[in-house]
Enzyme design. Sequence first.
Site, mmCIF file in Angstrom:
data_model
loop_
_atom_site.group_PDB
_atom_site.id
_atom_site.type_symbol
_atom_site.label_atom_id
_atom_site.label_comp_id
_atom_site.label_asym_id
_atom_site.label_seq_id
_atom_site.Cartn_x
_atom_site.Cartn_y
_atom_site.Cartn_z
ATOM 1 N N ARG A 107 33.062 29.214 37.701
ATOM 2 C CA ARG A 107 33.802 29.877 38.593
ATOM 3 C C ARG A 107 33.286 31.194 38.217
ATOM 4 O O ARG A 107 33.933 32.046 37.515
ATOM 5 C CB ARG A 107 36.237 30.256 38.461
ATOM 6 C CG ARG A 107 35.674 30.997 39.769
ATOM 7 C CD ARG A 107 37.470 31.527 39.953
ATOM 8 N NE ARG A 107 37.947 30.305 40.520
ATOM 9 C CZ ARG A 107 38.642 29.806 41.596
ATOM 10 N NH1 ARG A 107 39.928 31.096 41.502
ATOM 11 N NH2 ARG A 107 38.918 28.882 42.288
ATOM 12 N N HIS A 134 32.815 28.971 48.462
ATOM 13 C CA HIS A 134 33.809 27.394 47.910
ATOM 14 C C HIS A 134 33.279 26.540 48.120
ATOM 15 O O HIS A 134 34.431 25.890 48.640
ATOM 16 C CB HIS A 134 35.372 28.507 48.002
ATOM 17 C CG HIS A 134 36.301 27.756 47.048
ATOM 18 N ND1 HIS A 134 36.574 26.923 46.069
ATOM 19 C CD2 HIS A 134 37.524 28.570 47.357
ATOM 20 C CE1 HIS A 134 37.156 27.079 45.424
ATOM 21 N NE2 HIS A 134 38.069 27.364 45.738
ATOM 22 N N GLN A 137 36.480 23.679 47.995
ATOM 23 C CA GLN A 137 37.666 23.483 48.494
ATOM 24 C C GLN A 137 37.503 22.999 50.430
ATOM 25 O O GLN A 137 38.743 22.435 50.812
ATOM 26 C CB GLN A 137 38.572 25.122 48.855
ATOM 27 C CG GLN A 137 39.600 25.495 49.447
ATOM 28 C CD GLN A 137 40.247 25.419 49.158
ATOM 29 O OE1 GLN A 137 40.855 25.522 47.665
ATOM 30 N NE2 GLN A 137 41.183 24.689 49.875
ATOM 31 N N ASP A 225 42.598 32.760 55.368
ATOM 32 C CA ASP A 225 42.539 33.730 53.361
ATOM 33 C C ASP A 225 43.224 34.833 53.202
ATOM 34 O O ASP A 225 42.926 35.721 54.449
ATOM 35 C CB ASP A 225 41.178 32.772 53.172
ATOM 36 C CG ASP A 225 41.429 33.092 51.616
ATOM 37 O OD1 ASP A 225 42.108 33.184 51.283
ATOM 38 O OD2 ASP A 225 40.023 32.724 50.747
ATOM 39 N N CYS A 264 44.145 28.446 52.072
ATOM 40 C CA CYS A 264 43.586 27.426 50.555
ATOM 41 C C CYS A 264 44.146 27.857 49.450
ATOM 42 O O CYS A 264 44.308 26.924 48.357
ATOM 43 C CB CYS A 264 42.093 27.926 50.335
ATOM 44 S SG CYS A 264 41.819 30.032 49.432
ATOM 45 N N ARG A 292 42.486 18.999 46.840
ATOM 46 C CA ARG A 292 41.676 18.943 45.793
ATOM 47 C C ARG A 292 41.252 17.896 44.658
ATOM 48 O O ARG A 292 40.208 17.911 44.281
ATOM 49 C CB ARG A 292 42.272 20.449 45.345
ATOM 50 C CG ARG A 292 42.808 21.616 46.058
ATOM 51 C CD ARG A 292 41.358 22.233 46.615
ATOM 52 N NE ARG A 292 40.366 22.588 45.649
ATOM 53 C CZ ARG A 292 39.818 23.600 44.865
ATOM 54 N NH1 ARG A 292 40.195 24.726 45.487
ATOM 55 N NH2 ARG A 292 38.738 24.349 43.993
HETATM 56 N N1 CP Z 1 41.893 27.618 46.209
HETATM 57 C C1 CP Z 1 42.260 27.691 44.939
HETATM 58 O O1 CP Z 1 40.486 27.192 44.903
HETATM 59 O O2 CP Z 1 42.458 27.911 44.379
HETATM 60 P P1 CP Z 1 42.449 28.824 42.732
HETATM 61 O O3 CP Z 1 41.668 30.391 42.832
HETATM 62 O O4 CP Z 1 43.776 28.645 42.252
HETATM 63 O O5 CP Z 1 41.778 28.054 42.022
HETATM 64 N N1 NVA Z 2 38.866 33.788 48.595
HETATM 65 C C1 NVA Z 2 39.566 33.955 47.827
HETATM 66 C C2 NVA Z 2 39.976 32.701 47.422
HETATM 67 C C3 NVA Z 2 41.237 31.955 46.650
HETATM 68 C C4 NVA Z 2 40.789 30.169 45.954
HETATM 69 C C5 NVA Z 2 39.034 34.476 46.906
HETATM 70 O O1 NVA Z 2 37.712 35.133 46.610
HETATM 71 O O2 NVA Z 2 39.443 35.659 46.131
#
Ligand code: CP
Ligand code: NVA
Length: 307
Positions: A107, A134, A137, A225, A264, A292
């Site tokens: 990540r 992502h 997700q 989101d 998400c 997930r």
């Molecule tokens: N939706 C999602 O990816 O959540 P986290 O940021 O908690 O991993």
């Molecule tokens: N769009 C959000 C998703 C978190 C899972 C971010 O990147 O923070």
Amino acid sequence: MAPRHFLDIDCFSGDQLRSILDLAHKFKAAGRPTPQSLRPDALKDAVLALMFERPSTRTRVSFDVAMRQLGGQTLVLNREQLQLGRGETIPDTAQVLSRYVDAIMLRTGSHEALLELAAHASVPVINGLTNLSHPCQIMADIMTFEEVHGPIAGRRVAWVGDANNVAASWIHAAVRLGFELRLASPGELQPDAELMTWAAAEGGKILVTDDVDEAARNVECVVTDTWVSMGDEDPDRRIALLKGYYVDERLMGLAAENAIFMHCLPAYRGREVTAAVIDGPQSVVFDETENRLYAQKAILAWCFGTD
Ligand code: CP
Ligand code: NVA
């Protein structure tokens, strides 16, 4: 043999995605413990490194638990604890980790860093969220849609709000899996032009509008989101731009009668969605969360598989 990376949904054909999704549904139907017949041999005692440059609850826990339930193990690595944080290069880090672990999930706030890691790793690399996408997700989200409405091909989904990393993976999925996607965002926060050119060239059925009602009318699913993603600068300006781009009961009323609401998470009630919607009967947000786990299992099985 080249490692099987899971970098983005557009890297896969519709058939490949279909078979990963079908396996994810099978993992869910099989329940716990995961039957031996669904556990790939290659995952037994394998170690997945989970590398985080940004916070995570769902991605971290679902990958960790998925790996354990498949007979493997995980190692959580935070950037600041690695030499990467002191200037060791990504190519060197990729080669070092490849000598110890069997797969790497990353990540990061830099999609370039993900691609560089994948280019130099000799084990599978999985995108656990970048600034641009992502994909894990969206595999869970499609699974969740299909649990309610059946196969997603030919169906209608609306995205409301910032056309961010999660929206980009929805665009990839709409093109590859053949469903209609309508995105309502203010002009400045609409999807990237290059991404839309790609989607059009691939024959995607995607509408971009600044009118939330136009996007939501008769769709089977409304998704939103957070207005401020990790790494976004100038949150106050984004919040001002996105003021009208939220999901409430009125907007859900324009969607199809059996429409579901997805997010998400993490969510910010009173901004991108009202509490009445996210905590109401049309919301499937915690099914997405649960899914997930099964989606990660299917993605891991694909990465550890062979051609
Ligand atoms: N939706 C999602 O990816 O959540 P986290 O940021 O908690 O991993
Ligand atoms: N769009 C959000 C998703 C978190 C899972 C971010 O990147 O923070």
